[in-house]
Design a protein around this motif. Structure first.
Motif, PDB file in Angstrom:
ATOM      1  N   GLY A   9       0.809  -1.233   0.000  1.00 55.67           N
ATOM      2  CA  GLY A   9       0.000   0.000   0.000  1.00 55.67           C
ATOM      3  C   GLY A   9       0.829   1.263   0.000  1.00 55.67           C
ATOM      4  O   GLY A   9       0.422   2.276   0.565  1.00 55.67           O
ATOM      5  N   GLY A  10       2.025   1.229  -0.625  1.00 55.36           N
ATOM      6  CA  GLY A  10       2.789   2.463  -0.843  1.00 55.36           C
ATOM      7  C   GLY A  10       2.160   3.231  -1.994  1.00 55.36           C
ATOM      8  O   GLY A  10       1.023   2.938  -2.410  1.00 55.36           O
ATOM      9  N   ILE A  30      -3.677  -4.807   0.548  1.00 57.45           N
ATOM     10  CA  ILE A  30      -3.113  -5.447   1.746  1.00 57.45           C
ATOM     11  C   ILE A  30      -1.721  -4.873   1.997  1.00 57.45           C
ATOM     12  O   ILE A  30      -0.850  -4.915   1.111  1.00 57.45           O
ATOM     13  N   ASP A  31      -1.513  -4.309   3.191  1.00 55.37           N
ATOM     14  CA  ASP A  31      -0.189  -3.760   3.544  1.00 55.37           C
ATOM     15  C   ASP A  31       0.042  -4.014   5.025  1.00 55.37           C
ATOM     16  O   ASP A  31      -0.876  -3.866   5.842  1.00 55.37           O
ATOM     17  N   GLU A  32       1.279  -4.346   5.366  1.00 58.02           N
ATOM     18  CA  GLU A  32       1.544  -4.678   6.773  1.00 58.02           C
ATOM     19  C   GLU A  32       1.661  -3.444   7.654  1.00 58.02           C
ATOM     20  O   GLU A  32       1.513  -3.529   8.864  1.00 58.02           O
ATOM     21  N   PRO A  39      11.606   5.130   4.920  1.00 57.06           N
ATOM     22  CA  PRO A  39      12.830   5.886   4.674  1.00 57.06           C
ATOM     23  C   PRO A  39      12.858   6.395   3.238  1.00 57.06           C
ATOM     24  O   PRO A  39      12.922   5.602   2.298  1.00 57.06           O
ATOM     25  N   GLY A  43      10.633  13.774  -1.682  1.00 57.26           N
ATOM     26  CA  GLY A  43      10.574  14.840  -2.683  1.00 57.26           C
ATOM     27  C   GLY A  43       9.657  14.443  -3.843  1.00 57.26           C
ATOM     28  O   GLY A  43       9.869  13.423  -4.486  1.00 57.26           O
ATOM     29  N   ARG A  91       6.719  10.795   4.586  1.00 57.51           N
ATOM     30  CA  ARG A  91       6.087   9.669   3.905  1.00 57.51           C
ATOM     31  C   ARG A  91       4.860   9.157   4.640  1.00 57.51           C
ATOM     32  O   ARG A  91       3.943   8.616   4.022  1.00 57.51           O
ATOM     33  N   ARG A 113       0.344  -8.841   6.886  1.00 55.72           N
ATOM     34  CA  ARG A 113       1.585  -9.168   6.168  1.00 55.72           C
ATOM     35  C   ARG A 113       1.283 -10.228   5.117  1.00 55.72           C
ATOM     36  O   ARG A 113       0.634 -11.241   5.417  1.00 55.72           O
ATOM     37  N   VAL A 114       1.721  -9.998   3.899  1.00 58.01           N
ATOM     38  CA  VAL A 114       1.564 -11.001   2.842  1.00 58.01           C
ATOM     39  C   VAL A 114       2.651 -12.054   3.043  1.00 58.01           C
ATOM     40  O   VAL A 114       3.846 -11.733   3.091  1.00 58.01           O
ATOM     41  N   MET A 164      19.990   6.305   2.869  1.00 56.24           N
ATOM     42  CA  MET A 164      19.727   6.450   4.306  1.00 56.24           C
ATOM     43  C   MET A 164      19.658   7.925   4.687  1.00 56.24           C
ATOM     44  O   MET A 164      20.197   8.774   3.958  1.00 56.24           O
ATOM     45  N   PHE A 190      16.633  17.790   2.477  1.00 56.90           N
ATOM     46  CA  PHE A 190      15.242  18.030   2.091  1.00 56.90           C
ATOM     47  C   PHE A 190      14.472  18.541   3.311  1.00 56.90           C
ATOM     48  O   PHE A 190      14.182  17.760   4.229  1.00 56.90           O
ATOM     49  N   HIS A 233      17.111   2.234   3.705  1.00 58.87           N
ATOM     50  CA  HIS A 233      16.262   1.360   2.879  1.00 58.87           C
ATOM     51  C   HIS A 233      16.950   1.129   1.541  1.00 58.87           C
ATOM     52  O   HIS A 233      17.829   1.911   1.149  1.00 58.87           O
ATOM     53  N   ASP A 258       8.504   0.229  -7.050  1.00 54.37           N
ATOM     54  CA  ASP A 258       9.822  -0.362  -6.740  1.00 54.37           C
ATOM     55  C   ASP A 258       9.847  -1.868  -6.995  1.00 54.37           C
ATOM     56  O   ASP A 258      10.901  -2.421  -7.328  1.00 54.37           O
ATOM     57  N   ALA A 274       6.119   5.172  -9.358  1.00 53.27           N
ATOM     58  CA  ALA A 274       5.225   4.269  -8.619  1.00 53.27           C
ATOM     59  C   ALA A 274       3.766   4.626  -8.909  1.00 53.27           C
ATOM     60  O   ALA A 274       2.943   3.760  -9.237  1.00 53.27           O
TER      61      ALA A 274
HETATM   62  C1  LIG Z   1      16.314   6.770   1.389  1.00 55.84           C
HETATM   63  C2  LIG Z   1      15.428   6.926   0.175  1.00 55.84           C
HETATM   64  C3  LIG Z   1      15.133   8.222  -0.291  1.00 55.84           C
HETATM   65  C4  LIG Z   1      14.243   8.374  -1.384  1.00 55.84           C
HETATM   66  N1  LIG Z   1      13.892   9.649  -1.758  1.00 55.84           N
HETATM   67  C5  LIG Z   1      12.993   9.820  -2.765  1.00 55.84           C
HETATM   68  C6  LIG Z   1      12.537  11.128  -3.099  1.00 55.84           C
HETATM   69  O1  LIG Z   1      12.910  12.125  -2.481  1.00 55.84           O
HETATM   70  N2  LIG Z   1      11.652  11.243  -4.132  1.00 55.84           N
HETATM   71  C7  LIG Z   1      11.202  10.164  -4.827  1.00 55.84           C
HETATM   72  O2  LIG Z   1      10.419  10.333  -5.773  1.00 55.84           O
HETATM   73  N3  LIG Z   1      11.594   8.898  -4.502  1.00 55.84           N
HETATM   74  C8  LIG Z   1      12.452   8.712  -3.470  1.00 55.84           C
HETATM   75  N4  LIG Z   1      12.802   7.437  -3.091  1.00 55.84           N
HETATM   76  C9  LIG Z   1      12.170   6.295  -3.786  1.00 55.84           C
HETATM   77  C10 LIG Z   1      10.755   6.058  -3.242  1.00 55.84           C
HETATM   78  O3  LIG Z   1      10.798   5.933  -1.830  1.00 55.84           O
HETATM   79  C11 LIG Z   1      10.164   4.772  -3.856  1.00 55.84           C
HETATM   80  O4  LIG Z   1      10.460   4.710  -5.223  1.00 55.84           O
HETATM   81  C12 LIG Z   1       8.639   4.703  -3.658  1.00 55.84           C
HETATM   82  O5  LIG Z   1       8.295   4.665  -2.298  1.00 55.84           O
HETATM   83  C13 LIG Z   1       8.097   3.445  -4.350  1.00 55.84           C
HETATM   84  O6  LIG Z   1       6.745   3.236  -4.002  1.00 55.84           O
HETATM   85  P1  LIG Z   1       6.155   1.753  -3.942  1.00 55.84           P
HETATM   86  O7  LIG Z   1       4.728   1.901  -3.616  1.00 55.84           O
HETATM   87  O8  LIG Z   1       6.559   1.023  -5.154  1.00 55.84           O
HETATM   88  O9  LIG Z   1       6.964   1.045  -2.753  1.00 55.84           O
HETATM   89  P2  LIG Z   1       6.990   1.383  -1.215  1.00 55.84           P
HETATM   90  O10 LIG Z   1       6.732   2.808  -0.976  1.00 55.84           O
HETATM   91  O11 LIG Z   1       8.252   0.801  -0.686  1.00 55.84           O
HETATM   92  O12 LIG Z   1       5.740   0.575  -0.631  1.00 55.84           O
HETATM   93  C14 LIG Z   1       5.747  -0.816  -0.483  1.00 55.84           C
HETATM   94  C15 LIG Z   1       4.713  -1.173   0.556  1.00 55.84           C
HETATM   95  O13 LIG Z   1       4.663  -2.606   0.656  1.00 55.84           O
HETATM   96  C16 LIG Z   1       4.499  -2.957   2.013  1.00 55.84           C
HETATM   97  N5  LIG Z   1       5.014  -4.321   2.188  1.00 55.84           N
HETATM   98  C17 LIG Z   1       6.255  -4.780   1.908  1.00 55.84           C
HETATM   99  N6  LIG Z   1       6.331  -6.105   2.174  1.00 55.84           N
HETATM  100  C18 LIG Z   1       5.102  -6.470   2.628  1.00 55.84           C
HETATM  101  C19 LIG Z   1       4.526  -7.736   3.013  1.00 55.84           C
HETATM  102  N7  LIG Z   1       5.218  -8.870   3.004  1.00 55.84           N
HETATM  103  N8  LIG Z   1       3.226  -7.735   3.386  1.00 55.84           N
HETATM  104  C20 LIG Z   1       2.480  -6.592   3.384  1.00 55.84           C
HETATM  105  N9  LIG Z   1       2.971  -5.409   3.021  1.00 55.84           N
HETATM  106  C21 LIG Z   1       4.273  -5.339   2.646  1.00 55.84           C
HETATM  107  C22 LIG Z   1       5.258  -1.904   2.794  1.00 55.84           C
HETATM  108  O14 LIG Z   1       4.719  -1.780   4.107  1.00 55.84           O
HETATM  109  C23 LIG Z   1       5.050  -0.655   1.944  1.00 55.84           C
HETATM  110  O15 LIG Z   1       3.998   0.152   2.427  1.00 55.84           O
HETATM  111  C24 LIG Z   1      13.696   7.243  -2.030  1.00 55.84           C
HETATM  112  C25 LIG Z   1      14.021   5.959  -1.576  1.00 55.84           C
HETATM  113  C26 LIG Z   1      14.891   5.797  -0.494  1.00 55.84           C
HETATM  114  C27 LIG Z   1      15.209   4.399  -0.018  1.00 55.84           C
END
Ligand SMILES: Cc1cc2nc3c(=O)[nH]c(=O)nc-3n(C[C@H](O)[C@H](O)[C@H](O)COP(=O)(O)OP(=O)(O)OC[C@H]3O[C@@H](n4cnc5c(N)ncnc54)[C@H](O)[C@@H]3O)c2cc1C
Length: 391
Positions: A9-10, A30-32, A39, A43, A91, A113-114, A164, A190, A233, A258, A274
């Motif tokens: 749920g990101g 579904i998100d844990e 982290p 931006g 975030r 958790r999945v 980090m 930031f 992260h 991601d 994303a």
């Molecule tokens: C340190 C850092 C700085 C960054 N800065 C930037 C920035 O400034 N600007 C920018 O555009 N991007 C930035 N990024 C990249 C950005 O954070 C990611 O690209 C973005 O969050 C991707 O979204 P997502 O929904 O794909 O994944 P995520 O945001 O990682 O969401 C994944 C979700 O899955 C859930 N999850 C994982 N495993 C399980 C499981 N087994 N069961 C249930 N739930 C689970 C997690 O709880 C999470 O909520 C940064 C990344 C890092 C590491």
């Protein structure tokens, strides 16, 4: 399509779920952790706000930054007004906004958790910490640490970057980016609405070394990190060859965000990709094109993955010369408003990598760019070679 399970749920998962529910499809997210302080710099670029105005037009606390600086070894620092402001979120707040929108659109949101997901007889059977689920289709959005190895991008160590940050109380008026000698990455500052994120990302560096670099940098600026929350992260940063075999879809599933490696390999921007990949996944499910193998992957290639792959090859050529190239850029930004504009568009996400060289030629040819590359300093000639001005 009757029922879609969205795993994660990101930004990718929450946005895909909202779009599916808005299209009248039963969607379970579904998100844990749901809304949590992932982290991340937080931006959100102009490109993202332009496509999704709700990211800018809402009452959620956030910082809108109109000034930035870039610094590099031996070149010093250049500061400038951003033509397009950058929005910086915590975030927890950004994820909360997206999950609330999903709920309002009619998504069933579950905190669990999945544990596993398998496909039998045309249906998904998903085991979670809160019990089993079945679904007709899955959107995989579990992020860079996706535990379902048989679905989504297979990230090798060469396809990731460690990133980090310390979150330090305070305020600042400007976004700062600083390149460090020998680092294939950068330090960022930031400012958020109630603290400042001081972070670092760098390819090929062990975490402990990266953290030591960040702490040395903070000490050199007299910024105390004693007691400040620290987060680290994984960030996908696909190597050029990995883009060619990237696994974004399979029978009954799409990967978004991601979990599909969809991050800019130079700037680290991932939130826009994303959101957009989640949205395209939802569109392909809603319009029935999910049944055409390769269609989702092709749509993403037309929009941005071909560009990100090219950016990855530019980044690989820069490698440990990143700080030297940044030093050249800082010098040119001081001298040339045209070059400064191009750099600003790179920061705001408005400048594609595929078009970078031709724009440089178009806008800077009057300044004799080609001959400057050939006759300039070693670092200038190196940048020229990377852009293809010399053999
Ligand atoms: C340190 C850092 C700085 C960054 N800065 C930037 C920035 O400034 N600007 C920018 O555009 N991007 C930035 N990024 C990249 C950005 O954070 C990611 O690209 C973005 O969050 C991707 O979204 P997502 O929904 O794909 O994944 P995520 O945001 O990682 O969401 C994944 C979700 O899955 C859930 N999850 C994982 N495993 C399980 C499981 N087994 N069961 C249930 N739930 C689970 C997690 O709880 C999470 O909520 C940064 C990344 C890092 C590491």
């Amino acid at each position: 399509m009757k029922h879609v399970a969205i795993l994660g749920g990101g930004p990718a998962g929450a946005f895909a779920a909202a779009r599916l529910a808005a299209a009248g499809i039963e969607a379970t997210l579904i998100d844990e952790k749901l809304a949590w302080e992932k982290p991340c710099g937080g931006g959100v670029t102009y490109k993202a706000c332009e496509r999704y105005p709700f990211l800018f037009e809402n009452s959620i606390p956030k910082q809108v930054m109109a000034e930035a600086s870039i610094a590099a070894p031996r070149a010093g620092m250049v500061s400038f007004k951003l033509r397009h402001p950058m929005v910086i979120y915590s975030r927890r707040e950004l994820n909360g906004l997206l999950i609330d929108r999903a709920r309002q659109a009619g998504v069933r949101v579950e905190r669990a958790r999945v544990l596993s997901a398998g496909r039998r007889a045309g249906a998904w059977h998903i085991e979670t910490s809160a019990g089993p689920h079945t679904a007709d289709f899955c959107v995989l959005a579990l992020g860079a640490r996706n535990p379902l190895r048989e679905l989504g991008t297979q990230l090798r160590p060469a396809d990731t970057v460690m990133a980090m940050a310390y979150h330090v109380a305070g305020t600042a008026e400007r976004v700062d980016i600083e390149f460090l000698s020998g680092l294939d990455g950068y330090v960022w500052v930031f400012p958020r609405h109630d603290h400042i994120s001081y972070g670092i990302g760098g390819k090929g560096e062990p975490s402990a070394r990266l953290r030591a670099r960040l702490e040395d940098w903070m000490r050199s600026k007299r910024i105390s990190f004693e007691g400040a929350p620290f987060h680290a992260h994984l960030l996908p940063s696909l190597a050029p060859e990995a883009w060619k075999q990237n696994r974004l879809e399979g029978e009954g599933w799409f990967a978004a965000g991601d979990a599909g490696g969809l991050v800019d390999p130079i700037t680290g921007e991932g939130i826009y990709f994303a959101l957009r990949s989640g949205e395209v996944a939802a569109e392909c499910i809603a319009d029935g094109t999910y049944g055409r193998p390769g269609h989702y992957t092709r749509r993403l290639a037309e929009e941005f993955t071909a560009d990100l792959a090219y950016g990855s090859s530019l980044g690989a050529r820069l490698g440990s010369h990143m700080s030297a190239a940044a030093a050249v850029s800082v010098q040119w930004m001081r001298r040339s408003p045209a070059f400064s504009g191009i750099m600003q568009d790179l920061i705001s996400g408005a400048q594609p990598y595929l078009d970078l060289k031709s724009r440089l030629v178009r806008e800077m040819a009057p300044a004799g760019l080609g001959s400057l590359f050939r006759t300039g300093s070693i670092s200038l000639r190196m940048v020229g070679r990377i852009l293809g001005y010399q053999s």
